[in-house]
Design an enzyme around this catalytic site. Structure first.
Site, mmCIF file in Angstrom:
data_model
loop_
_atom_site.group_PDB
_atom_site.id
_atom_site.type_symbol
_atom_site.label_atom_id
_atom_site.label_comp_id
_atom_site.label_asym_id
_atom_site.label_seq_id
_atom_site.Cartn_x
_atom_site.Cartn_y
_atom_site.Cartn_z
ATOM 1 N N ASP A 224 40.640 46.920 33.423
ATOM 2 C CA ASP A 224 39.646 45.948 32.980
ATOM 3 C C ASP A 224 39.797 45.743 31.475
ATOM 4 O O ASP A 224 40.175 46.658 30.741
ATOM 5 C CB ASP A 224 38.233 46.458 33.270
ATOM 6 C CG ASP A 224 37.997 46.676 34.754
ATOM 7 O OD1 ASP A 224 38.278 45.744 35.534
ATOM 8 O OD2 ASP A 224 37.539 47.770 35.131
ATOM 9 N N ASP A 263 42.674 42.769 36.525
ATOM 10 C CA ASP A 263 41.472 43.234 37.204
ATOM 11 C C ASP A 263 40.286 42.486 36.593
ATOM 12 O O ASP A 263 40.331 41.266 36.491
ATOM 13 C CB ASP A 263 41.351 44.755 37.077
ATOM 14 C CG ASP A 263 40.406 45.350 38.123
ATOM 15 O OD1 ASP A 263 39.840 44.598 38.928
ATOM 16 O OD2 ASP A 263 40.230 46.576 38.136
ATOM 17 N N ASP A 267 33.429 45.347 33.328
ATOM 18 C CA ASP A 267 32.767 46.092 34.399
ATOM 19 C C ASP A 267 31.686 46.976 33.792
ATOM 20 O O ASP A 267 31.896 47.620 32.752
ATOM 21 C CB ASP A 267 33.759 46.965 35.160
ATOM 22 C CG ASP A 267 34.537 46.186 36.211
ATOM 23 O OD1 ASP A 267 34.436 44.946 36.223
ATOM 24 O OD2 ASP A 267 35.261 46.810 37.006
ATOM 25 N N ARG A 322 32.276 36.199 40.170
ATOM 26 C CA ARG A 322 31.675 37.360 39.515
ATOM 27 C C ARG A 322 31.228 37.063 38.089
ATOM 28 O O ARG A 322 31.757 37.608 37.135
ATOM 29 C CB ARG A 322 32.634 38.556 39.518
ATOM 30 C CG ARG A 322 33.029 39.038 40.889
ATOM 31 C CD ARG A 322 33.875 40.309 40.804
ATOM 32 N NE ARG A 322 34.317 40.746 42.118
ATOM 33 C CZ ARG A 322 35.075 41.829 42.341
ATOM 34 N NH1 ARG A 322 35.456 42.566 41.318
ATOM 35 N NH2 ARG A 322 35.435 42.150 43.562
#
Length: 444
Positions: A224, A263, A267, A322
């Site tokens: 990430d 990715d 997060d 997302r």
């Protein structure tokens, strides 16, 4: 009204409604606390998060390295210097000023490859027509193509991840500071600020093929751009998150599937709590922001009552999905602008026990994509969605979803009311405010 006409009209209305004061706040990029010297001294590196500015202001607030003494203020110009500065002084307050662009993969992917690793051999060995789709690669020995891929991936992992300690401010100097190809790890720490950086998503040099992922197999990648893992009081402000020189559109396909080398951009997982993301740009990416990484009870026990995050005055531009996808957390998303293109899937993912409040946001959708796509139900979790505009018109996002997808309805009422907000602007003012205020190079 045509979309171009609506856009010009929306800007005119935003200027009229928001007024000069709001535009000045956007241009200075310091939010509602802009005139509070205790929170915003002249040196941006010593600025702290203002009172009431999202979940990261809760309780003790977020000050990062503002209290650093002269010995713990660093200016870095390369990746090695950045990692050395992070490691120096433990958890003592520190300020790390990034000058120019730091490249974590300046020597290229070849620098991480284990002796004997050969991608063509990997493709030959695990092609579905020879390997099949029934067994994964977990049992492959160390000297196999998969074993050599694992060793190569481990070398990249060590090189490109940077652990940010507690009580740290990382801030770009000027308008052109950034970090390329790295994964910022805000892991198990407290009180961190990251500001004014263009963060180009790391490229996984060695994605893994999983024949058992889906009906056709899939490529899975790591890294990430930034991960908040079990950490508390984190402020991410005026950054630009982007795939930059390596968009998914330029990636090849192997075995009939996209060779995925990215990715997430951000997060927030594993019991992380009290995070504010303000005045950022999230752009050109697929899996953008994940809050809570699993439905499983083993992680749910540590996530319930945590994962509280605020997103305000951010630009979410040309993303697939997302923005964010939420599990468990009380997540407040207000005064953001979402600009979609034809690759759009959804913005808000409604996951297990999520408590999302999405208010006073603006959405710009292309022709052929309706407001019913903005919400995606993964689980039956109520949410609050009010005062949002889609292409300049007030839309009840929950009603739009339920009208299109009556078999998987969403319920209204997140069960909590956000109180930690700075100035809340009308949704029609948001596009112009965010246009001129969000992203790296915009703080003063």
């Amino acid at each position: 009204m045509q979309r171009t006409e609506w856009h010009a009209h929306a800007i005119a209305r935003a200027v009229s409604v928001a007024g000069c004061a709001a535009l000045v706040l956007a241009l200075t990029g310091t939010g509602a606390q802009a005139h509070s010297p205790s929170h915003h001294p002249r040196d941006p590196a010593r600025q702290t998060l203002g009172a009431g500015d999202g979940w990261a202001s809760h309780g003790t607030g977020t000050t990062g390295g503002a209290a650093a003494d002269a010995e713990h203020v660093y200016t870095v110009t390369d990746w090695a210097g950045f990692k050395a500065a992070l490691a120096d002084g433990g958890d003592a307050p520190k300020i790390i000023k990034v000058k120019g662009t730091l490249d974590a993969v300046s020597e290229g992917c070849e620098a991480f490859a284990a002796p004997g690793y050969d991608f063509d051999a990997y493709l030959d060995t695990y092609a579905p027509e020879t390997w099949g789709l029934e067994r994964d690669l977990s049992a492959e020995p160390d000297d196999s193509p998969e074993g050599l891929r694992r060793a190569s991936a481990a070398a990249q992992d060590t090189a490109v991840k940077a652990n940010i300690p507690s009580n740290t401010t990382v801030i770009g100097v000027g308008r052109n500071a950034g970090i390329k190809g790295a994964g910022l790890q805000i892991k198990g720490v407290h009180n961190v600020i990251v500001r004014n950086l263009t963060l180009e998503s790391p490229v996984d040099c060695f994605p893994q093929w999983d024949p058992t992922d889906g009906s056709r197999g899939n490529w899975n990648s790591e890294y990430d751009t930034a991960v908040v893992h079990g950490s508390t009081h984190v402020w991410l402000d005026h950054n630009t998150f982007t795939d930059g020189e390596h968009p998914d559109s330029a990636a090849p396909t192997h075995f009939g599937m996209l060779y995925q080398q990215h990715d997430g951009e951000l997060d927030i997982v594993k019991g992380a709590d009290h995070v504010t993301a303000s005045w950022n740009v999230f752009t050109e990416h697929d899996k953008t922001i994940l809050i809570g990484n699993s439905d499983g009870e083993s992680t749910a026990a540590g996530d319930r009552g945590k994962l509280k995050a605020t997103f305000h005055h951010n630009l979410f531009s040309h993303l697939v999905e997302r923005a964010p996808r939420v599990r468990f957390g009380q997540v407040d998303v207000y005064n953001n602008h979402f600009v979609a293109d034809t690759g759009y899937s959804y913005s808000f993912g409604i996951g297990k026990e999520s408590q999302l409040v999405a208010e006073h946001n603006a959405f710009t959708l292309p022709e052929g994509i309706g407001p019913s796509k903005i919400l995606k139900r993964w689980n039956d979790s109520p949410l609050t969605a009010a005062h949002n505009l889609v292409n300049g018109e007030r839309v009840d996002l929950i009603a739009a979803h339920n009208a299109e997808l009556p078999g998987t309805p969403l319920r209204s009422g997140a069960g909590w009311t956000p109180t930690l907000r700075t100035a809340v602007h009308p949704a029609r003012a948001v596009p112009v405010l965010v246009k001129y205020g969000a992203g790296a190079g915009r703080i003063r």
